[in-house]
Scaffold this motif. Structure first.
Motif, short mmCIF file in Angstrom:
data_model
loop_
_atom_site.label_atom_id
_atom_site.label_comp_id
_atom_site.label_asym_id
_atom_site.label_seq_id
_atom_site.Cartn_x
_atom_site.Cartn_y
_atom_site.Cartn_z
N THR A 181 0.81 -1.22 0.00
CA THR A 181 0.00 0.00 0.00
C THR A 181 0.85 1.28 0.00
O THR A 181 0.30 2.38 0.14
CB THR A 181 -0.93 0.03 1.22
OG1 THR A 181 -0.13 -0.03 2.42
CG2 THR A 181 -1.89 -1.15 1.20
N MET A 183 2.39 4.08 -1.59
CA MET A 183 2.26 4.73 -2.88
C MET A 183 3.53 5.45 -3.33
O MET A 183 3.74 5.66 -4.52
CB MET A 183 1.08 5.70 -2.86
CG MET A 183 -0.27 5.01 -2.73
SD MET A 183 -0.61 3.79 -4.05
CE MET A 183 -0.42 2.24 -3.14
N ARG A 208 -3.31 3.30 -9.99
CA ARG A 208 -3.54 2.95 -8.59
C ARG A 208 -3.13 4.09 -7.67
O ARG A 208 -3.83 4.39 -6.70
CB ARG A 208 -2.78 1.68 -8.23
CG ARG A 208 -3.04 1.26 -6.79
CD ARG A 208 -2.46 -0.08 -6.45
NE ARG A 208 -2.61 -0.35 -5.04
CZ ARG A 208 -2.09 -1.40 -4.41
NH1 ARG A 208 -1.39 -2.30 -5.10
NH2 ARG A 208 -2.29 -1.57 -3.13
N GLU A 212 -5.71 5.91 -5.12
CA GLU A 212 -5.46 5.97 -3.67
C GLU A 212 -5.42 7.42 -3.18
O GLU A 212 -5.93 7.73 -2.11
CB GLU A 212 -4.15 5.26 -3.34
CG GLU A 212 -4.15 3.77 -3.58
CD GLU A 212 -5.02 3.02 -2.56
OE1 GLU A 212 -5.25 3.57 -1.48
OE2 GLU A 212 -5.46 1.90 -2.87
N SER A 215 -9.04 8.72 -3.04
CA SER A 215 -9.83 8.15 -1.92
C SER A 215 -9.36 8.68 -0.58
O SER A 215 -10.13 8.67 0.39
CB SER A 215 -9.76 6.63 -1.95
OG SER A 215 -8.42 6.19 -1.77
#
Length: 217
Positions: A181, A183, A208, A212, A215
């Motif tokens: 996860t 980034m 992705r 991310e 969000s």
């Protein structure tokens, strides 16, 4: 006052006290008084963690201080306080606290301290010092994925700086595998792939990262 009036007022006062007195109220008062005079370390730590989870950071920091003072030599509340300070961007203070307990006999705590010190050094721009802390973290916790990911990222950046893009891509890929996860590593991987013309491979990573970021807003 007349003696009879004094006696009457005294009797009324005693009756009022008796009617308002409850054992439960006294017990609560005694517990609160003892807590203020000799706070319970475990309870203070619990209150600190709860306050931190609720975003009440000043209360959390205060509770961690109470816990550490209530049980001298207990490193866990010092660690929690330093971790929160680091999260709040107060890195110099956090670094001093971590350094004060870096020789703790608790192995898992020692690994966490070294990891946090490594991240603080990365924020300071000192990747060599950071790498030393991450390696020390792995010495206490060989499977610490966060430390493994940071070391892979440091290696990848050095390779990319020297133009060794294939090696950089491989190291960035390891960082992403160690910390899926994360980034920062994924964005760097996508950028390196794009630089060598592997746009089809870079695109899913860019997508992705963008998703991310959106969000998280």
């Amino acid at each position: 006052d007349h003696p009879d009036e004094v006696r009457r007022k005294g009797a009324a006062a005693r009756e009022a006290i008796a009617s308002a007195w409850f054992p439960e109220r006294t017990a609560r008062w005694v517990r609160a008084r003892f807590a203020s005079l000799a706070p319970d370390a475990d309870d203070a730590l619990r209150r600190g963690r709860q306050a931190e989870a609720e975003g009440q950071y000043d209360r959390a920091l205060e509770a961690y201080v109470v816990a550490a003072q209530a049980r001298r030599g207990w490193h866990l509340p010092v660690y929690n306080r330093a971790s929160l300070l680091a999260r709040l961007g107060k890195r110099p203070h956090a670094r001093r606290l971590f350094a004060s307990i870096v020789d703790t006999p608790e192995q898992s705590l020692r690994a966490g301290i070294q990891f946090h010190l490594g991240e603080i050094r990365m924020h300071d721009g000192d990747s060599d010092a950071a790498a030393a802390h991450f390696r020390a973290c792995l010495g206490s916790a060989p499977d610490h994925s966060g430390a493994q990911a940071w070391l892979a990222l440091i290696e990848a950046r050095a390779d990319e700086k020297e133009g060794r893009l294939d090696r950089a891509i491989e190291a960035y890929s390891r960082a992403c595998a160690d910390r899926d996860t994360w980034m920062l590593a994924r964005y760097n991987l996508a950028s390196a792939l794009a630089r060598v013309g592997r746009a089809d491979e870079a695109l899913p990573h860019f997508v992705r990262v963008a998703r991310e970021a959106h969000s998280a807003q």
